[in-house]
Motif scaffolding. Structure first.
Motif, PDB file in Angstrom:
ATOM      1  N   LEU A  52      51.265 -62.038 -11.128  1.00 54.69           N
ATOM      2  CA  LEU A  52      51.537 -60.667 -11.197  1.00 54.69           C
ATOM      3  C   LEU A  52      50.797 -59.777 -10.210  1.00 54.69           C
ATOM      4  O   LEU A  52      51.256 -58.806  -9.600  1.00 54.69           O
ATOM      5  N   GLY A  53      49.673 -60.337  -9.726  1.00 55.00           N
ATOM      6  CA  GLY A  53      48.893 -59.646  -8.637  1.00 55.00           C
ATOM      7  C   GLY A  53      49.736 -59.719  -7.553  1.00 55.00           C
ATOM      8  O   GLY A  53      49.598 -58.812  -6.523  1.00 55.00           O
ATOM      9  N   LEU A  54      50.287 -60.921  -7.182  1.00 57.02           N
ATOM     10  CA  LEU A  54      51.196 -60.956  -5.769  1.00 57.02           C
ATOM     11  C   LEU A  54      52.645 -60.255  -6.061  1.00 57.02           C
ATOM     12  O   LEU A  54      53.066 -59.817  -4.839  1.00 57.02           O
ATOM     13  N   TYR A  55      53.086 -60.025  -7.380  1.00 57.69           N
ATOM     14  CA  TYR A  55      54.485 -59.848  -7.192  1.00 57.69           C
ATOM     15  C   TYR A  55      54.713 -58.561  -8.049  1.00 57.69           C
ATOM     16  O   TYR A  55      56.027 -58.143  -8.059  1.00 57.69           O
ATOM     17  N   HIS A  56      53.840 -58.119  -8.612  1.00 62.53           N
ATOM     18  CA  HIS A  56      54.151 -57.071  -9.615  1.00 62.53           C
ATOM     19  C   HIS A  56      54.912 -55.700  -9.126  1.00 62.53           C
ATOM     20  O   HIS A  56      55.940 -55.073  -9.738  1.00 62.53           O
ATOM     21  N   LYS A  57      54.544 -55.467  -7.785  1.00 63.66           N
ATOM     22  CA  LYS A  57      55.032 -54.435  -7.104  1.00 63.66           C
ATOM     23  C   LYS A  57      56.491 -54.554  -6.733  1.00 63.66           C
ATOM     24  O   LYS A  57      57.379 -53.813  -6.250  1.00 63.66           O
ATOM     25  N   LYS A  58      56.940 -56.043  -6.784  1.00 59.35           N
ATOM     26  CA  LYS A  58      58.307 -56.452  -6.303  1.00 59.35           C
ATOM     27  C   LYS A  58      59.308 -56.927  -7.067  1.00 59.35           C
ATOM     28  O   LYS A  58      60.490 -56.764  -7.014  1.00 59.35           O
ATOM     29  N   MET A  59      58.557 -57.083  -8.286  1.00 59.79           N
ATOM     30  CA  MET A  59      59.552 -57.539  -9.528  1.00 59.79           C
ATOM     31  C   MET A  59      60.476 -56.354  -9.921  1.00 59.79           C
ATOM     32  O   MET A  59      60.010 -55.002 -10.282  1.00 59.79           O
ATOM     33  N   PRO A  60      61.626 -56.714 -10.438  1.00 56.76           N
ATOM     34  CA  PRO A  60      62.576 -55.492 -11.313  1.00 56.76           C
ATOM     35  C   PRO A  60      61.782 -55.102 -12.452  1.00 56.76           C
ATOM     36  O   PRO A  60      60.790 -55.958 -13.145  1.00 56.76           O
ATOM     37  N   ARG A  61      61.716 -53.986 -12.687  1.00 58.71           N
ATOM     38  CA  ARG A  61      60.814 -53.461 -13.839  1.00 58.71           C
ATOM     39  C   ARG A  61      61.156 -53.969 -15.064  1.00 58.71           C
ATOM     40  O   ARG A  61      60.034 -54.310 -16.011  1.00 58.71           O
TER      41      ARG A  61
END
Length: 232
Positions: free
Chosen positions: A202-211
């Motif tokens: 999540l630290g790597l991808y939480h800003k890129k993931m669909p909500r």
């Protein structure tokens, strides 16, 4: 017992209320993911009851069920395969898994995938090469892609998390809500086994993931943790 007999037995469990409700619930309208699917009006526990009773039917009859226009017939076929797989030896397990993977165009709604993929494809691949999952992830069929994700549940249960994180990264930008939910769900299950690893992902991808994917994956977190990850 033939496919026709099994369909009649399923019809005996049908209710008018479910026959009306299920097409709406499974989005069968024009342009929706279940467009054109037809329903007898039977709930899953009753379909499972019929499947357990009829689990020894020939493969030819399973195929007739699986290729049926009726959703419950297809589900019954898949539940029969799940029952057969549980008690099968290695050669028959391979036959069932290969058969399943050859018929994925009929495994064409989320419940059909979710009630079968982990118990057939996932369980078969527990101690085998899993490249087939990456092939499914690259398929143009939504349901193949969902199978690739749900199959990892069998690995996650055993604490084997490499594939769910790799496939989640591969499908991170998928456009369909049903994949966002599936990936988020499996990430949440992975987090139950190794929260630190999920947090690293999540630290790597939480800003890129669909909500939706993100919300599903952090559902078991504390409120302050959820708030942290949900920040843009």
């Amino acid at each position: 017992m033939t496919a026709k007999n099994i369909q009649k037995e399923l019809e005996s469990y049908s209710t008018p209320e479910k026959k009306e409700f299920l097409p709406y619930f499974f989005k069968t309208g024009k342009g929706q993911y279940g467009e054109g699917d037809r329903f007898i009006g039977v709930v899953v526990p009753d379909t499972r009851r019929v499947a357990k009773k009829c689990k020894d039917i020939p493969f030819a009859e399973i195929t007739k069920l699986l290729e049926s226009e009726y959703h419950e017939c297809r589900l019954c076929a898949l539940l029969i395969l799940v029952e057969r797989f549980k008690k099968a030896k290695e050669a028959e397990r391979k036959e069932i898994c290969d058969y399943y993977l050859s018929k994925t165009k009929y495994i064409n709604n989320w419940d059909l995938v979710d009630l079968s993929a982990k118990d057939i494809v996932g369980e078969y691949l527990v101690d085998k090469d899993r490249s087939v999952l990456y092939g499914l992830a690259e398929s143009s069929l939504l349901w193949d892609q969902r199978i690739s994700i749900l199959a990892t549940f069998a690995f996650i249960r055993r604490g084997d998390l490499d594939d769910i994180f790799a496939l989640s990264e591969k499908l991170l930008r998928h456009e369909h809500d049903l994949m966002h939910k599936a990936i988020g769900w499996m990430l949440r299950e992975a987090g139950k086994k190794d929260k630190d690893r999920l947090c690293s992902f999540l630290g790597l991808y939480h800003k890129k993931m669909p909500r939706t994917m993100l919300r599903y994956s952090i559902e078991k977190f504390q409120p302050e943790e959820r708030a942290h990850y949900m920040k843009k």
